[in-house]
Motif scaffolding. Sequence first.
Motif, short mmCIF file in Angstrom:
data_model
loop_
_atom_site.label_atom_id
_atom_site.label_comp_id
_atom_site.label_asym_id
_atom_site.label_seq_id
_atom_site.Cartn_x
_atom_site.Cartn_y
_atom_site.Cartn_z
N ILE A 129 -16.61 -42.71 8.91
CA ILE A 129 -16.59 -42.94 7.46
C ILE A 129 -16.16 -44.36 7.14
O ILE A 129 -16.75 -45.01 6.26
CB ILE A 129 -15.66 -41.93 6.77
CG1 ILE A 129 -16.12 -40.50 7.04
CG2 ILE A 129 -15.60 -42.19 5.27
CD1 ILE A 129 -15.16 -39.43 6.55
N ASP A 151 -13.84 -38.49 -2.43
CA ASP A 151 -12.92 -37.89 -1.47
C ASP A 151 -13.42 -38.06 -0.04
O ASP A 151 -12.61 -38.21 0.88
CB ASP A 151 -12.72 -36.41 -1.80
CG ASP A 151 -11.87 -36.22 -3.04
OD1 ASP A 151 -10.65 -36.10 -2.92
OD2 ASP A 151 -12.44 -36.23 -4.15
N PHE A 152 -14.73 -38.04 0.14
CA PHE A 152 -15.29 -38.28 1.47
C PHE A 152 -14.94 -39.70 1.93
O PHE A 152 -14.46 -39.90 3.05
CB PHE A 152 -16.81 -38.09 1.43
CG PHE A 152 -17.48 -38.37 2.75
CD1 PHE A 152 -17.48 -37.42 3.76
CD2 PHE A 152 -18.13 -39.57 2.98
CE1 PHE A 152 -18.11 -37.67 4.98
CE2 PHE A 152 -18.76 -39.83 4.19
CZ PHE A 152 -18.74 -38.87 5.19
N ALA A 155 -11.30 -40.21 2.84
CA ALA A 155 -10.91 -39.67 4.14
C ALA A 155 -11.09 -40.70 5.25
O ALA A 155 -10.48 -40.59 6.31
CB ALA A 155 -11.74 -38.43 4.46
N ALA A 210 -14.81 -35.29 6.90
CA ALA A 210 -13.67 -35.43 5.98
C ALA A 210 -12.95 -34.10 5.77
O ALA A 210 -12.17 -33.96 4.81
CB ALA A 210 -14.15 -35.98 4.64
#
Length: 330
Positions: A129, A151-152, A155, A210
């Motif tokens: 990520i 939110d991904f 992470a 995530a």
Amino acid sequence: MKTYTHRRVALAGLAAAAFALAVPPAARAEENLSVRLDFSPWGVHAGMHLAMERGWFEEAGLTVDVQDGRGSGNTLQLVNAGQVDVGQIQLGLLGAAREEGAKVTSFAGFQRKTDLCILVDKDSEVSAIADLEGKTLVVFAASPWAAYINDFLAAGGLAEGDAEVLFVDPAALWGTYTAGRADGLMSTIGSAIPVAEASRPSKCLMLDLADLYFPSYGLIATEETIATRADALKTLVEVEQRAWAEIRENPQAGVEAVTNQRPDAKLDPDVLRQQIELTVAYFDTEATAGKPIGWQAEEDWNMALEGMEKIGLIAPGWTASDYYTNDLVE
């Protein structure tokens, strides 16, 4: 004479009941079901089309109207409004839908593993990520991805703005990616990877990197339909199980069924086969391994709900049983 007449009527009724029980389901009056798919034809529809192609619905006593869709969200709305009986959609959408008052439930989950992914070039150095920093990602506003993006990225230690997210019309999604105007495309692995192969070979970063989980394709109906038409829905599930069991062993059967049922779509058989193979590859989670096709695990739903609460998609207090039932799966 009155007693004799009543006895004749009673005996006739018993004979009729016995005859009805002796007649196999396929010979009785068929029950109608409308089934709305998520989108235009692709590999995840293979089970439904194989069942149509082989006449298995009719054999089981069902007359099924299989309709192409305009997105999982649209199909969910039509089911909730009572305009179609059954929807085949991405089940993770039930979270927000029930939060907003929808009365729909999943009664079979076929593709149970999270399949949301970000496509990037196959030879790209992007493998985590954090590697998306400075990259441009393309998505459409109604995508299931939309609620998870921040939110991904977080992470991976990325703040909002560390990666540029372009929201485009669905019709422009693929063109933006294949023309090189975006580094990544947010989609599902089964639908996207085979299509990208011809113009921009790609690999995927999965949503669950995530620790976010999203139940994928399955069947939904309203709570009322599940309560009042359980036998018909159970039969639908049984036929779908039969179809997917064959496709697992012979994906080509699914390819031929979809192309035969939707000849005007002019589908690429190679792309379709890869989509079918990826669909089957994402059938099982650790919690559903060895269980019947369509059976859903409370553990999987709990993990999905935990993520939905974390990102603010649903309020606390929902339980897995609010979203699914295994009562129609054997």
